[in-house]
Structures are given as structure tokens and as C-alpha cells.
Design a protein around this motif. Sequence first.
Motif, PDB file in Angstrom:
ATOM      1  N   MET A   1     -42.203 -30.843 -14.498  1.00 51.84           N
ATOM      2  CA  MET A   1     -41.432 -30.210 -13.430  1.00 51.84           C
ATOM      3  C   MET A   1     -40.184 -30.994 -13.044  1.00 51.84           C
ATOM      4  SD  MET A   1     -42.995 -27.419 -12.871  1.00 51.84           S
ATOM      5  CE  MET A   1     -42.657 -26.797 -11.243  1.00 51.84           C
ATOM      6  N   PRO A   2     -40.262 -32.342 -12.880  1.00 52.93           N
ATOM      7  CA  PRO A   2     -39.029 -33.086 -12.594  1.00 52.93           C
ATOM      8  C   PRO A   2     -37.985 -32.918 -13.684  1.00 52.93           C
ATOM      9  CG  PRO A   2     -40.952 -34.429 -12.108  1.00 52.93           C
ATOM     10  CD  PRO A   2     -41.456 -33.207 -12.816  1.00 52.93           C
ATOM     11  N   GLU A   3     -38.487 -32.813 -14.983  1.00 50.27           N
ATOM     12  CA  GLU A   3     -37.524 -32.632 -16.059  1.00 50.27           C
ATOM     13  C   GLU A   3     -36.794 -31.298 -15.909  1.00 50.27           C
ATOM     14  OE1 GLU A   3     -40.562 -33.612 -16.320  1.00 50.27           O
ATOM     15  OE2 GLU A   3     -40.425 -35.628 -17.145  1.00 50.27           O
ATOM     16  N   LEU A   4     -37.528 -30.268 -15.459  1.00 53.70           N
ATOM     17  CA  LEU A   4     -36.907 -28.975 -15.248  1.00 53.70           C
ATOM     18  C   LEU A   4     -35.886 -29.030 -14.128  1.00 53.70           C
ATOM     19  CD1 LEU A   4     -36.738 -25.997 -15.920  1.00 53.70           C
ATOM     20  CD2 LEU A   4     -38.678 -25.574 -14.395  1.00 53.70           C
ATOM     21  N   ALA A   5     -36.176 -29.849 -13.104  1.00 55.57           N
ATOM     22  CA  ALA A   5     -35.223 -30.006 -12.001  1.00 55.57           C
ATOM     23  C   ALA A   5     -33.931 -30.630 -12.492  1.00 55.57           C
ATOM     24  CB  ALA A   5     -35.839 -30.861 -10.887  1.00 55.57           C
ATOM     25  N   ASP A   6     -34.059 -31.570 -13.415  1.00 55.98           N
ATOM     26  CA  ASP A   6     -32.850 -32.213 -13.937  1.00 55.98           C
ATOM     27  C   ASP A   6     -31.992 -31.238 -14.740  1.00 55.98           C
ATOM     28  OD1 ASP A   6     -33.670 -34.519 -12.807  1.00 55.98           O
ATOM     29  OD2 ASP A   6     -34.554 -35.359 -14.636  1.00 55.98           O
ATOM     30  N   SER A   7     -32.635 -30.219 -15.320  1.00 53.99           N
ATOM     31  CA  SER A   7     -31.881 -29.279 -16.147  1.00 53.99           C
ATOM     32  C   SER A   7     -31.232 -28.167 -15.353  1.00 53.99           C
ATOM     33  CB  SER A   7     -32.815 -28.659 -17.195  1.00 53.99           C
ATOM     34  OG  SER A   7     -33.809 -27.869 -16.555  1.00 53.99           O
ATOM     35  N   LEU A   8     -31.510 -28.089 -14.034  1.00 52.23           N
ATOM     36  CA  LEU A   8     -30.892 -27.063 -13.221  1.00 52.23           C
ATOM     37  C   LEU A   8     -29.387 -27.257 -13.176  1.00 52.23           C
ATOM     38  CD1 LEU A   8     -33.357 -26.876 -10.219  1.00 52.23           C
ATOM     39  CD2 LEU A   8     -32.993 -25.124 -11.950  1.00 52.23           C
ATOM     40  N   PRO A   9     -28.621 -26.183 -13.157  1.00 55.20           N
ATOM     41  CA  PRO A   9     -27.155 -26.335 -13.144  1.00 55.20           C
ATOM     42  C   PRO A   9     -26.665 -26.941 -11.855  1.00 55.20           C
ATOM     43  CG  PRO A   9     -27.785 -24.043 -12.785  1.00 55.20           C
ATOM     44  CD  PRO A   9     -29.046 -24.777 -13.142  1.00 55.20           C
TER      45      PRO A   9
ATOM     46  N   GLY B   1     -18.021 -47.724  -0.280  1.00 57.88           N
ATOM     47  CA  GLY B   1     -18.284 -46.392  -0.812  1.00 57.88           C
ATOM     48  C   GLY B   1     -19.749 -46.166  -1.118  1.00 57.88           C
ATOM     49  N   VAL B   2     -20.381 -47.135  -1.774  1.00 56.22           N
ATOM     50  CA  VAL B   2     -21.805 -46.991  -2.109  1.00 56.22           C
ATOM     51  C   VAL B   2     -22.656 -46.959  -0.845  1.00 56.22           C
ATOM     52  CG1 VAL B   2     -23.759 -48.116  -3.218  1.00 56.22           C
ATOM     53  CG2 VAL B   2     -21.563 -48.016  -4.401  1.00 56.22           C
ATOM     54  N   LEU B   3     -22.409 -47.896   0.056  1.00 52.19           N
ATOM     55  CA  LEU B   3     -23.197 -47.956   1.289  1.00 52.19           C
ATOM     56  C   LEU B   3     -22.998 -46.704   2.138  1.00 52.19           C
ATOM     57  CD1 LEU B   3     -25.005 -49.549   3.251  1.00 52.19           C
ATOM     58  CD2 LEU B   3     -22.921 -50.607   4.169  1.00 52.19           C
ATOM     59  N   GLY B   4     -21.747 -46.348   2.382  1.00 52.99           N
ATOM     60  CA  GLY B   4     -21.475 -45.190   3.228  1.00 52.99           C
ATOM     61  C   GLY B   4     -21.957 -43.894   2.615  1.00 52.99           C
ATOM     62  N   THR B   5     -21.820 -43.742   1.284  1.00 52.11           N
ATOM     63  CA  THR B   5     -22.259 -42.513   0.627  1.00 52.11           C
ATOM     64  C   THR B   5     -23.765 -42.332   0.745  1.00 52.11           C
ATOM     65  OG1 THR B   5     -20.408 -42.564  -0.930  1.00 52.11           O
ATOM     66  CG2 THR B   5     -22.349 -41.282  -1.561  1.00 52.11           C
ATOM     67  N   LEU B   6     -24.517 -43.382   0.485  1.00 51.36           N
ATOM     68  CA  LEU B   6     -25.979 -43.286   0.586  1.00 51.36           C
ATOM     69  C   LEU B   6     -26.413 -42.931   2.009  1.00 51.36           C
ATOM     70  CD1 LEU B   6     -27.108 -46.290  -1.648  1.00 51.36           C
ATOM     71  CD2 LEU B   6     -27.186 -43.853  -2.197  1.00 51.36           C
ATOM     72  N   ILE B   7     -25.825 -43.616   2.981  1.00 58.33           N
ATOM     73  CA  ILE B   7     -26.189 -43.339   4.372  1.00 58.33           C
ATOM     74  C   ILE B   7     -25.790 -41.921   4.763  1.00 58.33           C
ATOM     75  CG2 ILE B   7     -25.727 -43.993   6.769  1.00 58.33           C
ATOM     76  CD1 ILE B   7     -25.459 -46.870   5.842  1.00 58.33           C
ATOM     77  N   GLY B   8     -24.596 -41.493   4.357  1.00 64.59           N
ATOM     78  CA  GLY B   8     -24.142 -40.148   4.700  1.00 64.59           C
ATOM     79  C   GLY B   8     -24.978 -39.062   4.052  1.00 64.59           C
ATOM     80  N   LEU B   9     -25.371 -39.254   2.782  1.00 68.77           N
ATOM     81  CA  LEU B   9     -26.212 -38.265   2.117  1.00 68.77           C
ATOM     82  C   LEU B   9     -27.558 -38.135   2.809  1.00 68.77           C
ATOM     83  CD1 LEU B   9     -25.528 -39.002  -1.672  1.00 68.77           C
ATOM     84  CD2 LEU B   9     -24.721 -37.057  -0.342  1.00 68.77           C
ATOM     85  N   ILE B  10     -28.123 -39.259   3.192  1.00 66.54           N
ATOM     86  CA  ILE B  10     -29.418 -39.228   3.895  1.00 66.54           C
ATOM     87  C   ILE B  10     -29.288 -38.502   5.230  1.00 66.54           C
ATOM     88  CG2 ILE B  10     -31.155 -40.675   5.017  1.00 66.54           C
ATOM     89  CD1 ILE B  10     -30.632 -42.754   2.811  1.00 66.54           C
ATOM     90  N   ALA B  11     -28.215 -38.806   5.979  1.00 62.78           N
ATOM     91  CA  ALA B  11     -28.024 -38.167   7.279  1.00 62.78           C
ATOM     92  C   ALA B  11     -27.808 -36.669   7.141  1.00 62.78           C
ATOM     93  CB  ALA B  11     -26.845 -38.812   8.002  1.00 62.78           C
ATOM     94  N   GLY B  12     -26.982 -36.264   6.186  1.00 64.28           N
ATOM     95  CA  GLY B  12     -26.667 -34.852   6.037  1.00 64.28           C
ATOM     96  C   GLY B  12     -27.810 -34.021   5.501  1.00 64.28           C
ATOM     97  N   TYR B  13     -28.669 -34.623   4.691  1.00 66.40           N
ATOM     98  CA  TYR B  13     -29.778 -33.874   4.105  1.00 66.40           C
ATOM     99  C   TYR B  13     -31.012 -33.875   5.007  1.00 66.40           C
ATOM    100  CZ  TYR B  13     -32.953 -32.051   0.557  1.00 66.40           C
ATOM    101  OH  TYR B  13     -33.850 -31.278  -0.131  1.00 66.40           O
TER     102      TYR B  13
ATOM    103  N   ALA C   1     -38.965 -30.752  -6.871  1.00 65.02           N
ATOM    104  CA  ALA C   1     -38.124 -31.948  -6.935  1.00 65.02           C
ATOM    105  C   ALA C   1     -38.136 -32.671  -5.590  1.00 65.02           C
ATOM    106  CB  ALA C   1     -36.698 -31.574  -7.317  1.00 65.02           C
ATOM    107  N   GLY C   2     -38.219 -33.985  -5.627  1.00 63.14           N
ATOM    108  CA  GLY C   2     -38.240 -34.774  -4.402  1.00 63.14           C
ATOM    109  C   GLY C   2     -36.868 -34.900  -3.775  1.00 63.14           C
ATOM    110  N   ARG C   3     -36.843 -35.404  -2.554  1.00 59.48           N
ATOM    111  CA  ARG C   3     -35.576 -35.521  -1.827  1.00 59.48           C
ATOM    112  C   ARG C   3     -34.598 -36.445  -2.533  1.00 59.48           C
ATOM    113  NH1 ARG C   3     -36.780 -35.823   4.699  1.00 59.48           N
ATOM    114  NH2 ARG C   3     -37.672 -33.699   4.900  1.00 59.48           N
ATOM    115  N   LEU C   4     -35.102 -37.583  -2.994  1.00 59.00           N
ATOM    116  CA  LEU C   4     -34.216 -38.542  -3.653  1.00 59.00           C
ATOM    117  C   LEU C   4     -33.608 -37.946  -4.910  1.00 59.00           C
ATOM    118  CD1 LEU C   4     -33.038 -41.377  -3.708  1.00 59.00           C
ATOM    119  CD2 LEU C   4     -35.050 -42.134  -4.987  1.00 59.00           C
ATOM    120  N   ARG C   5     -34.417 -37.222  -5.671  1.00 59.21           N
ATOM    121  CA  ARG C   5     -33.922 -36.602  -6.899  1.00 59.21           C
ATOM    122  C   ARG C   5     -32.883 -35.527  -6.585  1.00 59.21           C
ATOM    123  NH1 ARG C   5     -35.656 -36.641 -12.049  1.00 59.21           N
ATOM    124  NH2 ARG C   5     -37.468 -37.876 -11.407  1.00 59.21           N
ATOM    125  N   ILE C   6     -33.126 -34.756  -5.531  1.00 61.01           N
ATOM    126  CA  ILE C   6     -32.166 -33.718  -5.148  1.00 61.01           C
ATOM    127  C   ILE C   6     -30.850 -34.349  -4.715  1.00 61.01           C
ATOM    128  CG2 ILE C   6     -31.679 -31.943  -3.422  1.00 61.01           C
ATOM    129  CD1 ILE C   6     -34.614 -31.173  -3.516  1.00 61.01           C
TER     130      ILE C   6
END
Length: 301
Positions: A1-9, A113-125, A201-206
Motif C-alpha cells: 500500500m505505501p508503494e501505491l501511495a508513492d505512485s499516485l500522481p 529553509g529546511v527548518l521553516g519548511t518542516l515546521i510550516g508543513l506540520i502546522a498547515g497539515y 499513507a501516513g502523515r509523514l509520507r503525505i
Amino acid sequence: MPELADSLPVKIEAVPAGIRSRLFRRIRPAAILSALFLGVVAFCALTAPLIAPFDPMSPDIMANLMPPSLAGEDGLPPHVFGTDVLGRDILSGVIYGTRVSLIVAISSVLGAGVLGTLIGLIAGYARGWTDEVIMRLVDVQLAFPFILLAIMIMYILGPGLWNVVIVLIIAKWPIYARVARAEAMRHAESEFVLAARCIGAGRLRILLRHILPNALTPLIVVAAFAVPQMIIYEAALSFLGLGLPPDQISWGSMLSAGRSVLDQAWWGATFPGLAIMFTVLSINILGETLREWAGPNLSRD
């Protein structure tokens, strides 16, 4: 199933080729000149010990405040940009200063960029209280004066190249967090994200496989405009004596040294200032090129 999630467009928005072609033709000359100049800057940074005519930290009191000249003395190379109050060659200082500017700018942009992006993605999701706490922290960070924050951190850590990078990362990560949060909220309910959830698919993978690729374009544009800002911030900190220690040279410290003798030796501050100006201008032009090429949604107009 995770492999199928990776193949989603992953539906990354693109600009029609015709629009990109017209934009590229319109700004091509300035972008090419800017890229060539930045290539020279990068070459100077990589080969500074080989191409610098003098040691930029070696004083020569007998040659202090010499004006720019193409004629060398006693078989020595000429001081093309003149010398400072201690007799140090300004051209060599400008060449070695490219290393500090590029290291600080690239390292701080990547870190923030790395720090802010990770924090922002977590907050927004995640939304909810997680988003609320993170965004209030971002608001507090953005409301805090940069110079005061820099003084506090540099007082604790002391002067140093990597301490300057830490200051800039701490000061600038909220900008990336806001952009990443907005993109995460925009794509959280997209069809490809909902499909990934349905197949487990888990949150981190999404976040990493589906939302992050769609958020990269605006984040890259923000980073492109942040690089010249970091160069200016480093120069400002060094100008105020909060940046590098005395045994290291940067464009900002050269500006500070040249300021005190500006009425006697205009070249002491002029050439480091021109190096900062043309480098920042070139990066801004390339950033503008990237912003217009990325699409109308990112246009300021």
C-alpha cells in the motif's frame, strides 16, 4: 500500500511553454549578465588563495592608504584596488570576502529553509492547536527586532562565521514556515492527497511525497530572494562588529574599516560596497527571472 501511495500522481502546477518562452526572451540579457557575474564571484570564492595577489590579512604600514594603481613596486603585484589604513590589499580582501558572503548566505538560506519548511508543513497539515501554537511563535519571532536578536545571540555565542549563520537561521525561518504552511493548507484537501489517505499513507509520507513537491516552487523563489538578504545582513553585522572575529575578513568588516578614512581614501569602502551591490543585484535579477518563469501566481503584479 505505501508503494501505491508513492505512485499516485503529484500534480505540480506548471506554466505553458509559450509563456515561459516569452518571459525568458524578455529578461534573458540581464539574467545572462547576472549569471556570468555570479560565476566570477563563485570562481573567486573557490580559487581565492590562487588568484589573490596578496594575503588580505597581512599588514604593511609602509603601504597604507595607497590609491588604486596598475603599477607595482619593487617587483610586487600592483594594488589594483588600493590599500587600507593598515596597508592590506583591498582587492585580495574583496576576493577572500566572497567566501564569507557565499558561505553565510547559502548555509543560512538552506538551514532556515529546511527548518521553516518542516515546521510550516506540520502546522498547515495538522491544523488545530498545533497550528495555533506554531503560528503564534512565528508571529512573536517576526515581531522581534532583528538587530536586537542578533546582539543577544552573538553576545551569548561570541563572534564567528557559524555563529552568524545560526543567528540568520533563527531570525529567518518563520518566513519559510508561513509559505510552507499556506501551501500545505492549500493542498491538504487535494484529490491526490485524499487518495493517498484512502490507501493508508501516513502523515509523514503525505507531507514529503505529495505536499512538499507542490510547495517547492514558491519556497525556491523565496530562497532565491533570501540569498542577497543574507549577504546584506552578514555585512551589516560585520559592519557593526557583531559578525566575524578580527582575524577573518568579510565585505562588511572592510566597509567598517574604510568608513573611518573615507575622506582620505574613498577606495577603502567603495570597492567592498560595489562587490556587495553587484552581487545582491545579480542574485535579485536571477530571483526575478525565476519568479516570473515559475508562473503568474507568483507575480507581484
